[in-house]
Motif scaffolding. Structure first.
Motif, mmCIF file in Angstrom:
data_model
loop_
_atom_site.group_PDB
_atom_site.id
_atom_site.type_symbol
_atom_site.label_atom_id
_atom_site.label_comp_id
_atom_site.label_asym_id
_atom_site.label_seq_id
_atom_site.Cartn_x
_atom_site.Cartn_y
_atom_site.Cartn_z
ATOM 1 N N GLY A 163 33.439 42.781 -86.765
ATOM 2 C CA GLY A 163 32.613 41.725 -86.186
ATOM 3 C C GLY A 163 32.080 42.100 -84.812
ATOM 4 O O GLY A 163 30.916 41.846 -84.481
ATOM 5 N N ARG A 164 32.934 42.715 -83.988
ATOM 6 C CA ARG A 164 32.491 43.146 -82.659
ATOM 7 C C ARG A 164 31.398 44.206 -82.750
ATOM 8 O O ARG A 164 30.419 44.172 -81.997
ATOM 9 C CB ARG A 164 33.691 43.692 -81.878
ATOM 10 C CG ARG A 164 34.647 42.616 -81.386
ATOM 11 C CD ARG A 164 35.908 43.219 -80.805
ATOM 12 N NE ARG A 164 36.758 42.199 -80.204
ATOM 13 C CZ ARG A 164 38.026 42.389 -79.871
ATOM 14 N NH1 ARG A 164 38.592 43.570 -80.078
ATOM 15 N NH2 ARG A 164 38.731 41.419 -79.333
ATOM 16 N N ALA A 165 31.580 45.142 -83.688
ATOM 17 C CA ALA A 165 30.578 46.200 -83.848
ATOM 18 C C ALA A 165 29.242 45.625 -84.286
ATOM 19 O O ALA A 165 28.176 46.035 -83.803
ATOM 20 C CB ALA A 165 31.074 47.235 -84.854
ATOM 21 N N ILE A 166 29.260 44.657 -85.189
ATOM 22 C CA ILE A 166 28.020 44.031 -85.644
ATOM 23 C C ILE A 166 27.370 43.248 -84.504
ATOM 24 O O ILE A 166 26.153 43.277 -84.312
ATOM 25 C CB ILE A 166 28.302 43.115 -86.854
ATOM 26 C CG1 ILE A 166 28.678 43.958 -88.081
ATOM 27 C CG2 ILE A 166 27.095 42.227 -87.169
ATOM 28 C CD1 ILE A 166 29.190 43.150 -89.252
ATOM 29 N N ALA A 167 28.191 42.539 -83.722
ATOM 30 C CA ALA A 167 27.662 41.728 -82.628
ATOM 31 C C ALA A 167 26.984 42.583 -81.562
ATOM 32 O O ALA A 167 26.048 42.125 -80.878
ATOM 33 C CB ALA A 167 28.784 40.900 -81.996
ATOM 34 N N ARG A 168 27.440 43.841 -81.397
ATOM 35 C CA ARG A 168 26.856 44.727 -80.382
ATOM 36 C C ARG A 168 25.521 45.331 -80.812
ATOM 37 O O ARG A 168 24.815 45.931 -80.000
ATOM 38 C CB ARG A 168 27.854 45.846 -80.044
ATOM 39 C CG ARG A 168 29.051 45.360 -79.217
ATOM 40 C CD ARG A 168 29.834 46.533 -78.638
ATOM 41 N NE ARG A 168 30.545 47.269 -79.657
ATOM 42 C CZ ARG A 168 31.813 47.073 -79.997
ATOM 43 N NH1 ARG A 168 32.523 46.126 -79.372
ATOM 44 N NH2 ARG A 168 32.391 47.802 -80.926
ATOM 45 N N ARG A 169 25.144 45.178 -82.062
ATOM 46 C CA ARG A 169 23.859 45.708 -82.519
ATOM 47 C C ARG A 169 22.695 44.876 -81.965
ATOM 48 O O ARG A 169 22.868 43.683 -81.667
ATOM 49 C CB ARG A 169 23.780 45.660 -84.055
ATOM 50 C CG ARG A 169 24.761 46.525 -84.804
ATOM 51 C CD ARG A 169 24.489 46.347 -86.291
ATOM 52 N NE ARG A 169 25.462 47.044 -87.127
ATOM 53 C CZ ARG A 169 25.423 47.044 -88.475
ATOM 54 N NH1 ARG A 169 24.441 46.365 -89.093
ATOM 55 N NH2 ARG A 169 26.328 47.693 -89.160
#
Length: 338
Positions: free
Chosen positions: A229-235
């Motif tokens: 979720g964090r990785a997706i949010a940073r996109r």
């Protein structure tokens, strides 16, 4: 002080050793008065019978072995509780082992259960253990697959149609206006995960304007979902999916945490999320989680029923019970598309 034995119990109760054995194994043929006298002697002496020796003599055990794929997942713990309840009604107990998605631990529990001559084994396997399970069955211990189908139909199984479940989840996301969908979960060697992904691909394949991204995780746990979720949010916003189908609810709950904490993503306005299993925590998560519900208790109870039938009659043909999943819509996927 030496431990009390059957002879000590018989002497104190003023009965034969055979009567003590009947009280322990066939109490219905002993008079209530005699049985009470024997039980009082057992309690006074602190007698504990040697169950291992009894099993060796009888050639069978009153225990069922259950190997869970992930004991930390409430879906499996609820299923195990249902199996214990069903076994108890039939006069059996359940010994539970948690493979934690590790093949070596799974193998260790299978070794243990075979050595203990359990009445039968229920297992949700990590990978393909069919050859090993065949050898166990050849030694007189029946095996039933739980939450998994038998690839060659040689073992009885109780499962849910995960391909349909995956298709239902993604169809719901598409029908709510989502077009950039991500599947998050792993490892793909777990049959349930690969089946759910297959269903997602079937649903996406029916729409030319819908895409599917696959994001694998090392395990089906909250922490892995949180990192995804964090990785997706940073996109950048243009590169994010507008919907996520998680392989199970634990991953989905982690995804919600990561999306909300890292990027303050609005759920479901910007990204809709749906999980799988409908565990008790699903509707109590930070945003009430949409999910695909499985009949968890029914799976455990049915598996025990089939296992005990096969233990009594090894000539029975394998049975394959497949339940249908149910879509449960909550706040995490119920809002408008971005």
């Amino acid at each position: 002080m030496a431990a009390a034995n059957v002879k000590d119990v018989a002497a104190l109760a003023r009965v034969s050793i055979g009567t003590v054995s009947n009280v322990l194994n066939r109490p219905e043929i002993v008079s209530p008065e005699t049985a009470e006298r024997v039980m009082q002697a057992i309690e006074k002496l602190g007698f504990v019978r040697n169950d291992a020796a009894r099993q060796l003599k009888a050639g069978r055990s009153n225990a069922i072995g259950l190997v869970l794929l992930d004991g930390a997942n409430p879906f499996f713990t609820e299923m195990a509780t249902a199996a214990e309840d069903g076994a108890a009604r039939a006069g059996f107990s359940v010994i539970v082992g948690n493979s934690n998605e590790k093949k070596d631990r799974e193998s260790g529990y299978l070794n243990l259960f075979e050595e203990q001559r359990v009445r039968g084994i229920l297992i949700s396997p990590v990978g393909n253990v069919a050859p090993r399970l065949r050898r166990i069955r050849d030694h007189g211990i029946p095996v039933v697959l739980v939450d998994r189908t038998s690839p060659d139909s040689s073992f009885s199984s109780v499962s849910v149609d995960d391909v349909t479940g995956g298709a239902v989840a993604v169809t719901h996301l598409i029908d709510s206006g989502r077009r950039r969908i991500a599947f998050v979960g792993g490892a793909m060697s777990i049959r349930q995960v690969s089946d759910r992904l297959q269903g997602a691909r079937i649903a996406v394949g029916m729409r030319a304007d819908v895409s599917l991204e696959v994001i694998t995780t090392a395990a089906l746990v909250v922490s892995e979902g949180r990192e995804a979720g964090r990785a997706i949010a940073r996109r950048p916003a243009s590169e994010r999916p507008d919907a996520i189908f998680a392989a199970n609810d634990l991953v989905a709950i982690g995804l919600l945490q990561g999306l909300l904490m890292e990027g303050r993503i609005a759920i479901p306005d910007q990204i809709a999320v749906i999980g799988y299993d409908d565990i008790p925590f699903a509707d109590a998560s930070v945003v009430a989680l949409s999910s695909i519900r499985q009949p968890t208790r029914l799976i455990g109870e049915t598996a025990v029923e089939i296992l005990l039938e096969e233990a009594d009659d090894p000539t029975l043909e394998p049975r394959h019970v497949v339940y249908q999943p149910e879509l449960v819509i909550r706040d995490s996927s119920g809002g408008p598309a971005a």
